[in-house]
Structure formats: C-alpha cells, structure tokens
Design a protein around this motif. Structure first.
Motif, PDB file in Angstrom:
ATOM      1  N   GLN A 157       0.824  -1.210   0.000  1.00 37.81           N
ATOM      2  CA  GLN A 157       0.000   0.000   0.000  1.00 37.81           C
ATOM      3  C   GLN A 157       0.860   1.263   0.000  1.00 37.81           C
ATOM      4  O   GLN A 157       0.552   2.238  -0.698  1.00 37.81           O
ATOM      5  CB  GLN A 157      -0.933  -0.012   1.205  1.00 37.81           C
ATOM      6  CG  GLN A 157      -2.016  -1.086   1.131  1.00 37.81           C
ATOM      7  CD  GLN A 157      -2.834  -1.184   2.401  1.00 37.81           C
ATOM      8  OE1 GLN A 157      -2.419  -0.696   3.465  1.00 37.81           O
ATOM      9  NE2 GLN A 157      -3.991  -1.817   2.315  1.00 37.81           N
ATOM     10  N   VAL A 158       1.946   1.253   0.769  1.00 36.09           N
ATOM     11  CA  VAL A 158       2.832   2.418   0.815  1.00 36.09           C
ATOM     12  C   VAL A 158       3.481   2.650  -0.540  1.00 36.09           C
ATOM     13  O   VAL A 158       3.568   3.785  -1.023  1.00 36.09           O
ATOM     14  CB  VAL A 158       3.883   2.253   1.929  1.00 36.09           C
ATOM     15  CG1 VAL A 158       5.020   3.263   1.763  1.00 36.09           C
ATOM     16  CG2 VAL A 158       3.232   2.428   3.290  1.00 36.09           C
ATOM     17  N   VAL A 159       3.955   1.571  -1.188  1.00 29.69           N
ATOM     18  CA  VAL A 159       4.574   1.710  -2.505  1.00 29.69           C
ATOM     19  C   VAL A 159       3.583   2.315  -3.495  1.00 29.69           C
ATOM     20  O   VAL A 159       3.913   3.241  -4.250  1.00 29.69           O
ATOM     21  CB  VAL A 159       5.098   0.355  -3.009  1.00 29.69           C
ATOM     22  CG1 VAL A 159       5.520   0.450  -4.477  1.00 29.69           C
ATOM     23  CG2 VAL A 159       6.267  -0.118  -2.152  1.00 29.69           C
ATOM     24  N   GLU A 160       2.358   1.801  -3.510  1.00 25.44           N
ATOM     25  CA  GLU A 160       1.354   2.310  -4.452  1.00 25.44           C
ATOM     26  C   GLU A 160       1.057   3.787  -4.213  1.00 25.44           C
ATOM     27  O   GLU A 160       0.917   4.576  -5.163  1.00 25.44           O
ATOM     28  CB  GLU A 160       0.076   1.475  -4.329  1.00 25.44           C
ATOM     29  CG  GLU A 160       0.249   0.051  -4.868  1.00 25.44           C
ATOM     30  CD  GLU A 160      -0.929  -0.852  -4.553  1.00 25.44           C
ATOM     31  OE1 GLU A 160      -1.806  -0.412  -3.770  1.00 25.44           O
ATOM     32  OE2 GLU A 160      -0.965  -1.994  -5.049  1.00 25.44           O
ATOM     33  N   GLN A 161       0.986   4.193  -2.955  1.00 29.72           N
ATOM     34  CA  GLN A 161       0.707   5.604  -2.666  1.00 29.72           C
ATOM     35  C   GLN A 161       1.895   6.494  -3.001  1.00 29.72           C
ATOM     36  O   GLN A 161       1.717   7.615  -3.492  1.00 29.72           O
ATOM     37  CB  GLN A 161       0.321   5.756  -1.192  1.00 29.72           C
ATOM     38  CG  GLN A 161      -1.031   5.117  -0.870  1.00 29.72           C
ATOM     39  CD  GLN A 161      -1.439   5.312   0.577  1.00 29.72           C
ATOM     40  OE1 GLN A 161      -1.807   6.408   0.984  1.00 29.72           O
ATOM     41  NE2 GLN A 161      -1.350   4.246   1.361  1.00 29.72           N
ATOM     42  N   LYS A 166      10.267   0.005   5.453  1.00 28.33           N
ATOM     43  CA  LYS A 166       9.986   1.332   4.887  1.00 28.33           C
ATOM     44  C   LYS A 166      11.022   1.715   3.833  1.00 28.33           C
ATOM     45  O   LYS A 166      10.680   2.264   2.787  1.00 28.33           O
ATOM     46  CB  LYS A 166       9.929   2.386   5.993  1.00 28.33           C
ATOM     47  CG  LYS A 166      11.233   2.629   6.698  1.00 28.33           C
ATOM     48  CD  LYS A 166      11.091   3.636   7.815  1.00 28.33           C
ATOM     49  CE  LYS A 166      12.453   3.911   8.447  1.00 28.33           C
ATOM     50  NZ  LYS A 166      13.175   2.694   8.849  1.00 28.33           N
ATOM     51  N   SER A 167      12.323   1.444   4.103  1.00 28.22           N
ATOM     52  CA  SER A 167      13.357   1.789   3.123  1.00 28.22           C
ATOM     53  C   SER A 167      13.203   0.938   1.869  1.00 28.22           C
ATOM     54  O   SER A 167      13.381   1.426   0.746  1.00 28.22           O
ATOM     55  CB  SER A 167      14.748   1.596   3.732  1.00 28.22           C
ATOM     56  OG  SER A 167      14.937   2.471   4.833  1.00 28.22           O
ATOM     57  N   ALA A 168      12.881  -0.343   2.061  1.00 28.09           N
ATOM     58  CA  ALA A 168      12.639  -1.213   0.910  1.00 28.09           C
ATOM     59  C   ALA A 168      11.449  -0.704   0.097  1.00 28.09           C
ATOM     60  O   ALA A 168      11.450  -0.758  -1.141  1.00 28.09           O
ATOM     61  CB  ALA A 168      12.397  -2.646   1.375  1.00 28.09           C
ATOM     62  N   ALA A 169      10.422  -0.192   0.769  1.00 30.93           N
ATOM     63  CA  ALA A 169       9.259   0.353   0.062  1.00 30.93           C
ATOM     64  C   ALA A 169       9.662   1.540  -0.809  1.00 30.93           C
ATOM     65  O   ALA A 169       9.184   1.687  -1.943  1.00 30.93           O
ATOM     66  CB  ALA A 169       8.189   0.774   1.070  1.00 30.93           C
TER      67      ALA A 169
END
Length: 713
Positions: free
Chosen positions: A189-193, A215-218
């Motif tokens: 979801q974070v990547v998409e946003q 988070k860093s990987a995202a």
C-alpha cells in the motif's frame, strides 16, 4: 550447559517468525565455554552468526569490535553474540539486535547478575570525568539492566549450573500472504501511494515505521516502479550512505546491479545521486525527487532548506530507533513542512516484515534501552503551580515510569538522542537532573554537567595542546581554542539539554527552568554557566534573552545539521564578569578574523546574534570622514575597506533591528569582510549596482551609529 530444549525453542521461533534473547551470566571463562557451545549448535542449525567483542573469540568465524557495530546496519544474521565483558554500549547492542533475522537469537554474555554492577566495565572509561576515575562511578545503569533482565520471563537465561526457560505468549494471527516483490500488505500500500503521489507532481510524503517494517525497501520499490514508466532523477540523502542500503538492495533486485561512479549511479531510466543532508543543502543539485532516509536524525533547519528547494519529497523515518526518534521528527518538523507544501501525506507501516508481530526480542530491547519512551500527555486540574526540583539519580534509576517519561522528553527535544544517552544520564559522575513539574505531572527537565576547577598542571597541559581530559567541554574550549587560561580554576555548569513537553512549549516554561538553574548556580558559588549547540538564529535569540552570550564559534560544519557549533556563557561571579568584558572583545576580534577563512560559510543571518551585546566601537574623526567620503562621494571601496570593517563591527548587532534584508547583509559581508569580487554576489548583480547599494548602506549605518551613540551617551 546448553539445555536440551534448545532445538525445540529454535523450532518455535522459526514457526512463529520471532527472535529471542539468551542471557549467559557467569564468570568470563565459563561464559566463553557456553558461548562456544552455543555458537557451534546455532551455526549447525541456523548458519553463521557474528560476535561483537573486543576480545579474541576462537569459537566464531566473524568477530567485530563493538566500536564497529554500525557497519552491521543493513545486514541480517541468524544469531549474534554480544560480549558485555568488552563493555555494555547501548548503541552497539541496539544495532546488533537489529541484524537478527526471524527465527534467530541474540546472545548476551555478562558477569553473574549479582556481580555485573560491580564489574569494571570498559565503558566507564568513556563516561568518567576528571577528577573521577572509572572505579568511582556508580553502576546505576547496570543495576537497572540486571533488574529488568531478571524480571523478563521471555529471556532464556543460562548459568553454569542452571537455566531458566523462556515463557512466550500464544502466537498471534498471521497476515494474509502478499505477492512478490512485496513482503506485507502495509508495504504494498505504501509503494502504491508513493508512486501515485510522485507521478502527480509536487508532493511531500512522510513514511514512519518502527525498525524492521520495510519502509526503506518500500522507497526502493517505488523508485523502480516510477523509473519503469519515465526518466527519474533522484537525490538520495541520509546521515550515512549505509543507512540507504535497503533502498539500494530493492532497486538492484528489480533492475540489476548499480554501478557507482563517485556519488552517481544510473540504471535504465533511474538516475541516482547520494549526498549527506548538509552537502545536499550546500550544493542543491538538480533532481526530480528528493528522498531523505532516517530523517529523524537530520536537523530541522537542513530539512527546511531542502524542502523549500525541491518540489517532490519523500521522508522516511524510524518511529523508535537508535538514529533518531520519528515522533520527535513529527513534532519538530511536520507542522513546518505543512506550511511549505500544500498537502503532506503521512503513511504509517505497522506490520513487521523481517520478523512477525509481537517479537520478543524487539520488545525486550525496547524495554531495556527505552527506545519507545514517550512522555505522558499532560493532564491538569485547577490552578496547579510549577515546581522545580533536583532529583537524585539513584531515585531516578529506581523509578522506571518517571525515567521513561524523562527520557521520552529528551528524545522529543533533540534529534540526536540515542540509547547511549540513557547510560550517560544515569552514570555520568558530574551530571545533575532538574525536573519541572506542574502538580504531579512531569512537564520539563534540564540536564546540567558540573565542570571546571581544573588543576594548574592539567590546565597548563590543555593550554599547551597535549592534554585532553574527558568532559569539561566549557573550560577546555576556552583554554585550548581561545587561550583563556584564567578560567581554569573556576567552577562552571554546562546546560546539556532543556526539554519542555511539546504541548506546553512557547509558554515561557523553558526560560523559567533555565532562570531557576542560574539562581541555583549563584547560590552554590558557580562562576559561570554555559551551553554548546548548533547555531541557529532562534536558539541564539533564546539563550541571549537569558543572558547567555556567544564566546566561541566552531570551525567545522556538522555533516548532519549543516551548522557550526556555538558556545555561550553567562558570567555569574564578580571575577568572571570582570574577565568577561575583555574576553568578549577578544572573541569579536577572533570571530571577525576567521570570517575570511574557516568561517567563510557562516550564514550572514547569524552574525547579528553572534556579535550581539559587544562594547560599542568609537571611530576617530578621520575614520568618519573617510566613511562619509565613500557614502556621499566617489571614494573607492578598496580605499575604505579598513573603515568599513570598523563600521560593520560597530553596527552588525543592530542589523536586524535596522531592518537590513538578508541580501543587504550578504552584500556587506561578501564585499567588505570576505573581500569577494562582484561576480561572487548574486544580488544586486554587477559592480556598479553593488557599489551604489554599498554607499547607501554605509550612509544608513553611519546614521544608525550616530543615533545609538546619542541614545547610549
């Protein structure tokens, strides 16, 4: 010595995707025997681990000194051993714990529980302050550590003749599986946003998560997704390049190996550059997107400057970590960011990726090191007055709720608070802790270090440049850098931190607390108080209101804050006040001289505050005539530089009051103090325009100078 249940415990951890702590408490030789057997068994079932120790450890293939623990950041190990016989450093312990993979163990070697607080811990060599020796320090931190370890039922405790097996709660429900390359629904979801916001144009996104949430990987996955659709120039910044290792790993897993040429790398349509935050602010290279990882560890003025320049921003920060605190970052910077960017999106990542939720080791390390400490929300009833008191640290170390609140305040107040600061708080021999309460609630605190009273022999060694005792920052800086040997025998207090609850700031409480400390110092015969901090206009203004004035500006720019350090003093005793006037005049001459060299990058907006409250200079009639000749006629700049230098020194403390713009201040400093050519000045552009403005400014400053002289005369 190793329990037969170890294999079953390994299986439980693997099934749960959890990690746990083994505490081996025994004499050193016995600890080494147990550690050797543990290393052998864990290596055969889980793979190679690492040992953090300053001693020779023949039972492990990979042994690193504790000082190099930061090199493990970004790595994953199935098990690790932390040797507390080499000293218990909270920062390195936290860093090592962060490398343990799901299903793995962190092994802590220490003396027996009853003996550990009395052990001659090598860390005391860093904590001692003249005249205290390491053996004289009180082991408050280790007593607390032992107390918490003994009460933790989730620890596997091993002794030569006994063991206590851990008790772990039932396994929580599992998250639904997700499709690669994502490792949690949160991350997907974070990547998409992130992709959506960056593609729309101007944006600011803040990603907060505890360690191990991906988070860093995202961020890395989002960059690859965007670059597959368009060319993307990204400026990556963090306190260290290593902090971005997870970002780089995800990019390489999707696009292929990155080939770096200095600070630049290109792969496909993705162009990357890396700089520290301070370097990025200094150079401001072109970029479509700025990404700052571990943003909680970056000073607010640097974040502000970068946010003003770049239109697409991603900030990733650890919510509770050892580089900085995400909640503190939010309180310090997020409101300001919202004023700079119309819409700021905050994204939270809750689900762990590298291990499962309710991980025992994560909970244990957070509890031991107070990584998740936060102050209690203030609740008041009626007209409760403020009280200020000094608390003995024996009492503080035994009161876990109060210690947690106090450390939580310190975390929120300063972007560089680390787990090691908790050990300094409890063990440093010259520290005193002041509490500010409203009713029974803790609303603020101040840490003060007692310094000074150096022996004649030690002071002479510092002055000559071959002695650097631990502690005593104020007298050492004055003696070693400024040559002020007179202060050696005087008593000094240094204010290390002042913290006020975020909901109660801007109400004068910090000033009230500081004033109370000043009165305490007077009553106890202290000669002067001081503080050292990264120079900003706001901080210099705050300290000056409390009669603390600059006496030294550091040569080096801090690589994270991008600021010079400044030291301020408040003279209290008669002898110190008599010395202070002359010292400030010497400081002003040294500061002016260094502006053309080591301090050439000092921001001009700081100069009025740095030269504030200095004795007024009196020009001769000849000097005034030459200045009027430049201002009103056609005398050259070069023939009037000496007189202009005097004019600037006499009026710089009034520039803000006189309403001089930053451009005007920059012009005066660049052309007079730095003696730079016209092309080095942006506004106004061109030699003739600059000369015209310099003549106008000289006339205005002469009038202001005369006005001040009449008022003060």
């Amino acid at each position: 010595m190793i329990p037969t249940e170890l294999a079953a415990l390994n299986a439980q951890l693997s099934t749960r995707r959890h990690r746990a702590l083994i505490w081996v408490a025994a004499e050193r030789d016995q600890c080494d025997l147990i550690a050797a057997e543990l290393a052998s068994r864990l290596s055969s079932t889980l793979g190679d681990g690492v040992v953090l120790s300053n001693r020779a450890c023949g039972y492990a293939n990979s042994v690193m000194p504790t000082a190099r623990a930061s090199q493990l950041l970004g790595q994953t190990r199935p098990w690790a051993i932390y040797d507390a016989f080499s000293g218990f450093n909270p920062n390195s312990f936290a860093q090592l714990a962060g490398t343990i993979a799901a299903g793995g163990w962190l092994v802590l070697l220490s003396p027996e529980a009853g003996d550990w607080p009395r052990y001659d811990d090598p860390e005391y060599q860093k904590l001692k302050v003249e005249p205290w020796t390491a053996q004289m320090l009180e082991p408050r931190y280790l007593r607390r550590l032992v107390r918490l370890l003994e009460s933790d039922k989730g620890v596997l405790r091993l002794r030569p003749d006994s063991r206590d097996l851990p008790s772990w709660p039932p396994v929580p429900g599992r998250e639904a599986p997700v499709q690669p390359p994502y490792m949690s629904i949160d991350q997907q979801q974070v990547v998409e946003q992130l992709v959506t916001r960056v593609q729309r144009g101007r944006c600011a996104v803040v990603v907060c998560a505890d360690r191990g949430r991906g988070k860093s990987a995202a961020v890395g996955l989002a960059l690859t997704r965007i670059s597959q659709q368009r060319r993307l120039r990204v400026l990556l910044s963090a306190p260290s390049r290593q902090a971005l290792s997870a970002v780089f790993e995800r990019i390489e897993s999707e696009l292929g190996a990155l080939v770096w040429q200095g600070e630049y790398a290109v792969i496909g349509q993705l162009e990357l550059s890396y700089m520290t935050p301070a370097e990025a602010l200094k150079r401001l290279p072109p970029a479509d997107l700025l990404v700052i990882d571990e943003a909680a560890a970056v000073a607010t003025p640097v974040l502000r400057g970068l946010s003003t320049h770049y239109h697409r921003l991603i900030f990733a920060t650890t919510q509770h970590g050892y580089e900085g605190n995400g909640r503190g970052f939010t309180l310090r910077f997020l409101d300001e960011l919202k004023r700079l960017v119309p819409r700021v999106q905050e994204l939270q990542m809750q689900a762990p990726i590298r291990w499962a939720a309710d991980d025992p080791l994560e909970q244990q390390v957070s509890r031991l090191l107070l990584l998740d400490a936060e102050p209690v929300e203030p609740v008041f009833s009626g007209d409760q007055r403020l009280t200020i008191s000094r608390i003995p640290r024996e009492q503080l170390s035994a009161d876990e709720p109060l210690l947690r609140q106090l450390f939580g305040l310190l975390i929120l107040a300063h972007y560089r608070t680390t787990p090691g600061d908790l050990r300094v708080l409890l063990d440093s021999p010259n520290l005193q802790v002041n509490l500010l309460r409203r009713g029974a609630g803790l609303v603020g605190c101040a840490l003060v270090a007692r310094e000074g009273e150096l022996s004649e022999e030690l002071a002479q060694g510092v002055w000559e440049g071959h002695r650097r005792p631990t502690g005593h920052l104020l007298p050492q800086a004055l003696i070693a850098h400024e040559g002020e040997l007179a202060v050696a025998s005087w008593r000094a207090w240094r204010v290390l931190r002042i913290a006020i609850h975020p909901q109660l700031q801007q109400q004068g409480m910090g000033r009230q607390l500081l004033n109370a400390i000043v009165e305490q110092a007077r009553e106890e015969g202290v000669d002067y108080l001081g503080a050292s901090f990264a120079a900003t206009t706001a901080l210099l203004r705050y300290w000056s209101v409390c009669d603390f004035w600059p006496v030294r500006v550091g040569d080096q720019l801090d690589p994270v804050s991008g600021s010079h350090s400044v030291m301020v003093l408040n003279p209290l005793s008669d002898r110190c006040q008599l010395w202070f006037r002359g010292m400030r005049e010497r400081y002003a001459r040294r500061l002016r001289y260094r502006l053309s060299g080591a301090l050439s990058s000092l921001p001009v907006e700081l100069m009025p505050a740095l030269f504030a409250a200095l004795p007024r200079l009196e020009p001769t009639s000849e000097e005034r005539a030459r200045l009027h000749g430049f201002a009103e006629h056609q005398r050259s700049l070069e023939s009037t530089l000496v007189e202009l230098d005097l004019l600037l020194l006499a009026t710089v403390q009034d520039w803000h009051r006189l309403g001089l713009s930053v451009d005007d201040q920059a012009l005066l400093v660049a052309r007079v103090w730095h003696q730079q050519p016209p092309v080095a000045v942006e506004r106004p552009s061109g030699r003739h325009a600059q000369l015209k403005r310099l003549r106008e400014l000289t006339s205005s400053l002469l009038d202001a100078w005369d006005s001040v002289r009449k008022t003060e005369g």
